[in-house]
Design a protein around this motif. Structure first.
Motif: not given
Length: 190
Positions: A112-128
């Motif tokens: 689950h990724w988060f960023s200071s430049k692109t705050p989000s209410t739903k974090f993008p998720v990678w899987e592997g």
């Protein structure tokens, strides 16, 4: 006797409460430790735990690469050694981080990724998963022309001295590969 039993009970509860954090960050283990009760895959990120100085570069619209940006990439075990957290502190002020959890039922890492430049209410998720000597993670993403594919993240050349990371758009068959971001990291003295 009742007072002695109360003191013993309080000591037992206190020791039990502290034991639940045995694998968290501490003065002795500033980046935590893997919990032996965690899935064995918790050690997939072992080579990254700690702090590295890194160089990051992204691809421009014209296909050339931007100048490298300095960043610190810091990794630690969290949730009493049951998960992994990382954060990047970039010289350009664009900081980011991830929470990485291995889900035994699906035998996969979920990031689950988060960023200071692109705050989000739903974090993008990678899987592997870790494959051989690489960690490979995917998130569905269309190419700018609308072609279905993935944004693939790969950690490789992982060792005591550092590691490399690359972000690439790939088509569904992974026969078309377009790198868009790369990071090279060198470990700092621990």
């Amino acid at each position: 006797m009742k007072k002695l039993n109360s003191i013993i009970f309080i000591l037992f509860i206190s020791l039990t409460a502290f034991a639940q954090y045995d694998y968290d960050t501490s003065d002795k283990y500033p980046f935590g430790r893997p919990n032996p009760e965690a899935p064995e895959q918790i050690k997939d990120y072992e080579a990254m735990i700690g702090e590295c100085n890194c160089k990051s570069s992204t691809r421009k619209q014209d296909g050339t690469w931007n100048e490298e940006i300095d960043l610190i990439w810091r990794w630690k075990y969290i949730l009493n050694g049951m998960s992994v957290q990382d954060e990047t502190l970039k010289a350009d002020g664009g900081h980011s981080g991830s929470i990485r959890q291995f889900v035994a039922d699906s035998s996969r890492w979920y990031v689950h990724w988060f960023s200071s430049k692109t705050p989000s209410t739903k974090f993008p998720v990678w899987e592997g998963n870790k494959k051989d000597d690489k960690i490979v993670l995917y998130k569905e993403q269309k190419a700018p022309n609308g072609t279905d594919g993935f944004f693939r993240l790969t950690f490789y050349d992982m060792s005591e001295t550092g590691y490399k990371w690359i972000g690439e758009w790939v088509d569904k068959t992974e026969s078309v590969v377009f790198p868009t971001w790369k990071i090279n990291c060198i470990r700092q003295n621990q």
